[in-house]
Structure formats: C-alpha cells, structure tokens
Design a protein around this motif. Structure first.
Motif, PDB file in Angstrom:
ATOM      1  N   TYR A 168     -16.773  -5.266  58.266  1.00 37.48           N
ATOM      2  CA  TYR A 168     -15.864  -6.384  58.564  1.00 37.48           C
ATOM      3  C   TYR A 168     -15.798  -7.279  57.335  1.00 37.48           C
ATOM      4  CZ  TYR A 168     -13.841 -10.614  60.465  1.00 37.48           C
ATOM      5  OH  TYR A 168     -13.031 -11.704  60.671  1.00 37.48           O
ATOM      6  N   ASP A 169     -14.601  -7.472  56.840  1.00 41.27           N
ATOM      7  CA  ASP A 169     -14.405  -8.320  55.674  1.00 41.27           C
ATOM      8  C   ASP A 169     -13.961  -9.699  56.168  1.00 41.27           C
ATOM      9  OD1 ASP A 169     -13.519  -9.658  53.459  1.00 41.27           O
ATOM     10  OD2 ASP A 169     -12.594  -7.901  52.527  1.00 41.27           O
ATOM     11  N   SER A 170     -14.857 -10.661  56.073  1.00 36.26           N
ATOM     12  CA  SER A 170     -14.541 -11.977  56.648  1.00 36.26           C
ATOM     13  C   SER A 170     -13.466 -12.701  55.837  1.00 36.26           C
ATOM     14  CB  SER A 170     -15.803 -12.826  56.768  1.00 36.26           C
ATOM     15  OG  SER A 170     -16.408 -12.939  55.510  1.00 36.26           O
ATOM     16  N   LYS A 171     -13.285 -12.312  54.554  1.00 42.79           N
ATOM     17  CA  LYS A 171     -12.248 -12.983  53.749  1.00 42.79           C
ATOM     18  C   LYS A 171     -10.859 -12.582  54.230  1.00 42.79           C
ATOM     19  CE  LYS A 171     -14.562 -13.660  49.326  1.00 42.79           C
ATOM     20  NZ  LYS A 171     -15.426 -12.458  49.180  1.00 42.79           N
ATOM     21  N   THR A 172     -10.689 -11.269  54.490  1.00 44.64           N
ATOM     22  CA  THR A 172      -9.361 -10.793  54.902  1.00 44.64           C
ATOM     23  C   THR A 172      -9.248 -10.674  56.428  1.00 44.64           C
ATOM     24  OG1 THR A 172     -10.138  -8.535  54.759  1.00 44.64           O
ATOM     25  CG2 THR A 172      -9.032  -9.416  52.789  1.00 44.64           C
TER      26      THR A 172
ATOM     27  N   GLY B 167      -9.637   4.135  59.762  1.00 40.07           N
ATOM     28  CA  GLY B 167      -8.720   3.193  60.412  1.00 40.07           C
ATOM     29  C   GLY B 167      -9.077   1.771  60.017  1.00 40.07           C
ATOM     30  N   ARG B 168      -8.106   0.888  60.003  1.00 40.20           N
ATOM     31  CA  ARG B 168      -8.395  -0.531  59.754  1.00 40.20           C
ATOM     32  C   ARG B 168      -7.528  -1.392  60.642  1.00 40.20           C
ATOM     33  NH1 ARG B 168      -5.754  -3.039  55.258  1.00 40.20           N
ATOM     34  NH2 ARG B 168      -7.749  -3.899  54.609  1.00 40.20           N
TER      35      ARG B 168
ATOM     36  N   THR C  10     -12.869  -2.338  59.299  1.00 41.97           N
ATOM     37  CA  THR C  10     -12.578  -0.998  58.786  1.00 41.97           C
ATOM     38  C   THR C  10     -13.574  -0.014  59.393  1.00 41.97           C
ATOM     39  OG1 THR C  10     -12.124  -2.096  56.706  1.00 41.97           O
ATOM     40  CG2 THR C  10     -12.155   0.287  56.636  1.00 41.97           C
ATOM     41  N   VAL C  11     -13.085   1.160  59.782  1.00 42.84           N
ATOM     42  CA  VAL C  11     -13.994   2.228  60.227  1.00 42.84           C
ATOM     43  C   VAL C  11     -13.675   3.499  59.444  1.00 42.84           C
ATOM     44  CG1 VAL C  11     -14.683   1.566  62.559  1.00 42.84           C
ATOM     45  CG2 VAL C  11     -12.445   2.551  62.228  1.00 42.84           C
ATOM     46  N   ASP C  12     -14.717   4.197  59.023  1.00 47.02           N
ATOM     47  CA  ASP C  12     -14.544   5.429  58.262  1.00 47.02           C
ATOM     48  C   ASP C  12     -15.500   6.477  58.764  1.00 47.02           C
ATOM     49  OD1 ASP C  12     -12.570   5.269  56.119  1.00 47.02           O
ATOM     50  OD2 ASP C  12     -13.713   3.471  55.560  1.00 47.02           O
TER      51      ASP C  12
ATOM     52  N   HIS D 295     -16.718  -1.834  70.874  1.00 44.93           N
ATOM     53  CA  HIS D 295     -15.860  -0.839  70.213  1.00 44.93           C
ATOM     54  C   HIS D 295     -16.589  -0.272  68.979  1.00 44.93           C
ATOM     55  CE1 HIS D 295     -11.891  -2.563  71.886  1.00 44.93           C
ATOM     56  NE2 HIS D 295     -12.830  -3.351  72.340  1.00 44.93           N
ATOM     57  N   PHE D 296     -17.047  -1.197  68.131  1.00 44.23           N
ATOM     58  CA  PHE D 296     -17.551  -0.764  66.824  1.00 44.23           C
ATOM     59  C   PHE D 296     -18.935  -0.117  66.929  1.00 44.23           C
ATOM     60  CE2 PHE D 296     -14.404  -4.069  65.709  1.00 44.23           C
ATOM     61  CZ  PHE D 296     -13.485  -3.187  65.138  1.00 44.23           C
ATOM     62  N   VAL D 297     -19.755  -0.614  67.842  1.00 48.58           N
ATOM     63  CA  VAL D 297     -21.074   0.022  68.027  1.00 48.58           C
ATOM     64  C   VAL D 297     -20.841   1.465  68.514  1.00 48.58           C
ATOM     65  CG1 VAL D 297     -23.203  -0.028  69.386  1.00 48.58           C
ATOM     66  CG2 VAL D 297     -22.297  -2.150  68.417  1.00 48.58           C
TER      67      VAL D 297
END
Ligand code: UD1
Ligand code: PEP
Length: 435
Positions: A144-148, A113-114, A152-154, A131-133
C-alpha cells in the motif's frame, strides 16, 4: 447536485418489480474479467454504481454490448493493464466501493492488480484487510502506497491455501473466491460470507468451469482450474429494494404488490418487517402488503422491548436498518435499532427528529424509536441524504409526511435505486427531480 421535491401524504397502489441486485451486480460484473470468453448478464440494474463499473471495464478494454432490455454481453479478451496506471483509472475506480472486486479477477488471470482506495458510503470504518490477507495467503505480494493511496497485489503463481477470515466480509469473500478459482491446488475459506449474492457468484463460477464446494455455507473448498469459460447469468432481485418497498408501503398506508421477489432468497427480511407489525401476503413469488392504518411492534416473549440488529448472513443485512428505523417511527410501540457493523449510519436520525419523529440516539450504534402510531404525522422539511440507505429512508419519511420535503444529494439514492422517482410516481407518489 440534484434534489427531490417530495409532496407527502399520497398513498401508492399497484405493482412494482424489484431491480436486479446492486451488490450482486458489482461482484458478477467484476467476474467477467476471469475469462476471455463471452459472459452474458441479465437483469442489470441501471444505477450509478453499476454503470460506473461497466464504464471502468470498457476503459480497461472489455467489450460490452447491450442486448436490449437489461442484458449485456461482456468479453474481456483484450484487457489493457496499462490503463491501471492512468489518472483516469484512479478517478473512476475510486468512485465506488464495488470496484475493489476487480482486484481478485485481475490477480487470478493476469497475476497483478492495483486499485486506489475505493469509494462507497462514508458510513464508518470500512477496512479492506480481509481482502489483502486472503490474497497474501494465496502467495500474492501486497503493497500500500500511502502517498498515492494505491493498493497493489502481485503474484503470478498463486497457490491454494487454508484461511480463516478475520471477518466474514462480503466483498472480501467475493474477491478471495475469484482469486482462488484459478490458483493451483486447494483453497479452503472458513468464516466466508455466505449470503445469496456470494452463492450466486459461486454458481456462476461453477458454470464457467470452477470447482467450488460448500456453496451457501461459511466453509468453501475451491480446487483451482487452469482457465474459465464464458457463461450466462441472471441477477437476483435486489433484496434491499424489496425491504425498502415493504417499509415504504407500511409508512404510506399503501397497498403494494412486489412482483417476482424471489422470497426464498430474502432470508430473515420479511420476518423482520412482520415483527414491526406489518402484514404481508405471499402468493407465488409475489409479496402483497395491504394498506394498513396501524401496525404494532412486537415485543419479546417476556414482554421486553424488541431489538432489531444487523448480523452476518443469515442474520439481517445492515443495509436495511435505516429503512426499518424509519418504518418504526409510525408504528405503535417501541424498538431498539442496533447497527452493529457500521458506526456512522444512524446519524441521519437527526433529520427524522426534525420531522417530528420520537427517537433517542443512544450512541453511534443504537437508536430507540418510540412509534407515534400515526397520532402525529411527520412534517416535510429540507434535508440532505448522507448515504444510500439513509437517502431512501428519508425519501420514505418524506412520502409519508405532511407537506413538502426537499432531499438534496440524491446522487446517493441514484447510486442504488433505478429510476426510483419514475417508478414510484407511476404508483401514485409525487416526487419531482429538480436541479
Ligand atoms: C458493494 C457491497 O457489496 N457492499 C456491501 C458489503 O460491503 P463490504 O463488503 O465492504 O462490507 P464487509 O462485509 O467487508 O464489512 C462491513 C462492515 O462490517 C464489519 N464487520 C464485517 C464482518 C464481521 O464479521 N463483523 C464486522 O464487524 C466490517 O468491519 C465492516 O465495517 O457488505 C456490507 C455488509 O453486509 C454491506 O453493508 C454493503 O452494502
Ligand atoms: C453501503 C452500501 O453500498 P457500498 O458498499 O457500495 O457503499 C449499500 O449498498 O448499502
């Protein structure tokens, strides 16, 4: 940008039915992604955030059919994950906070998911670590892509785990529950949020075939299942709307009956308004607020000034503190309003001060309200709504004020209150939508 032009000083009279709960709707509608079968949801509020989430799901390939009334059938048989890589997804998913809750179901069912940084009110820091932990504890990889600004979780083979949440985040708990229901083995979530909306989500998932114990407590045990079935679910009345109507009735000296309020699910909310001195009668599932010329704020047993503060459920929801604050401005007595969770939710008091209210903003989290006991009515002014609950509080202030007020940026109010102008005008308010 639309505005409300509000002519103050009109009393309301009659009955109002609360809408289905916004924050429950966002969880429940996200959960339709967990199954390829039909999920029927009743009492869906026709408000911006919910309509935006439904639109997003439709773009992802979820079939949505309107059944008439406030009921819809969702079928997520053919979810198009490629849509998650489009600009359209980025724009739509970042437009509301609740969209973050599609991540748990996507991870659970599709292993990936993203999500762009979600929107929602700018009411202070709103971190998503919990959430992410939680997803990571189940074995997912997080990036986490700070540019975009994309999270993302996989993880295709999620495994049940024990976790002690660092805070009882509401959307975080919902997301982790939805990720865990189809993970292999036992997941234990301690310090889980346990408010009625989370309970509702759990009850719905159990009807879909999930195995969850501890519903209503802060310790949930979830034994993963292979797949989930369709179901039917009815949303609770919106407790924040119920509280907003109680405050509105008191401020405008109105006699109002809030119908089918599901009183047993409101927790400490009615009691908190009663401590402001507001009288209420309960009959069956209706709350009657009689017209009251005066209401007097309670003090503590030792005579000290009442503090009204938010707390994790079963404490008072932070979403009602702005309404409670505005309601206190016309009470007799003094109250300290302490907004513990969010640091930017009390700044709207400068508008109330401009209207003539006596408030000392002690710091970003605390405001002392010195009730005017209606000795000096608030004055109508022009103002802008900074967030959803400040917005409705300003609307309440304007409805009780002398003269005309204009409230800009009412999209914030429309985000969470269904046809609010029409519903209140039907009871005697004078609210005009302009622009
Ligand atoms: C879409 C949705 O459902 N939004 C609600 C949800 O947001 P949301 O789920 O985003 O809010 P969280 O429960 O995650 O946290 C809210 C804030 O409180 C802080 N915090 C949280 C838990 C804790 O034990 N201590 C603490 O200080 C967090 O750091 C954060 O600043 O729950 C909030 C808290 O009821 C409500 O205001 C929002 O209306
Ligand atoms: C803060 C709220 O909503 P959101 O989390 O969607 O910003 C709210 O409903 O009061």
């Amino acid at each position: 940008m639309s505005s409300f032009r509000v002519e103050g000083g009109h009393q309301l009279n009659g009955e109002i039915i609360p809408q289905g709960a916004k924050n429950e709707a966002l969880q429940i509608i996200s959960a339709v992604l967990l199954t390829d079968q039909e999920v029927v949801i009743h009492k869906i509020p026709q408000i911006r955030d919910v309509l935006k989430l439904i639109d997003l799901l439709e773009d992802m390939g979820v079939e949505v059919s309107k059944n008439g009334g406030e009921s819809c059938t969702f079928k997520a048989a053919n979810v198009n994950l490629d849509f998650l890589n489009t600009e359209d997804f980025k724009d739509k998913a970042s437009a509301l906070r609740g969209s973050i809750m599609i991540l748990g179901p996507l991870l659970s069912r599709f292993g990936t998911g993203r999500m762009p940084k979600p929107g929602g009110d700018k009411i202070g820091r709103r971190r998503l670590d919990t959430h992410f932990v939680g997803f990571q504890k189940l074995g997912a990889k997080f990036n986490y892509d700070s540019k975009t600004s994309f999270y993302t979780v996989d993880g295709t083979n999620l495994k049940g785990a024990y976790m002690l949440l660092d805070e009882a985040s509401v959307t975080g708990t919902a997301n982790i529950i939805m990720a865990a229901v189809m993970a292999e083995g036992l997941t234990t979530i301690y310090n889980a949020a346990c408010e009625p909306y989370i309970q509702q989500l759990c009850k719905m998932l159990i009807r879909m075939g999930a195995n969850i114990e501890g519903v209503g407590s802060n310790l949930l045990r979830i034994e993963g299942v292979k797949s989930l079935n369709g179901t039917e679910h009815t949303l609770l009345p919106d407790m924040i709307e119920v509280g907003s109507f109680i405050g509105m009735a008191a401020m405008t000296k109105s006699s109002l009956i809030i119908k089918d309020a599901r009183i047993e699910e409101l927790g400490i909310i009615p009691e908190t308004f009663m401590r402001l001195g507001i009288k209420m009668n309960f009959k069956d599932d209706d709350i009657h607020i009689p017209a009251q010329e005066h209401y007097e704020i309670d003090s503590y047993i030792d005579g000290s000034i009442l503090t009204i503060a938010d707390a994790i459920w079963p404490g008072l929801t932070p979403d009602l503190l702005s309404v409670i604050l505005v309601t206190a401005t016309q009470a007799r007595g003094t109250a300290l309003i302490h907004q513990k969770m969010f640091e930017s939710r009390l700044f709207f008091v400068d508008k109330l001060i401009d209207m003539g209210a006596q408030i000392i903003l002690c710091d970003p989290h605390r405001a002392t309200v010195i009730g005017l006991d209606r000795a000096y009515p608030l004055r109508g002014i022009t103002m802008t709504s900074p967030d959803i609950r400040a917005g409705v509080s300003l609307l309440i202030a304007a409805m009780s004020a002398e003269g005309v007020s204009t409230i800009h940026n009412i999209d914030q109010i429309d985000r969470g209150y269904q046809f609010i102008d029409d519903r209140l005008n039907a009871l005697g308010a004078k609210i005009e939508r302009v622009g």
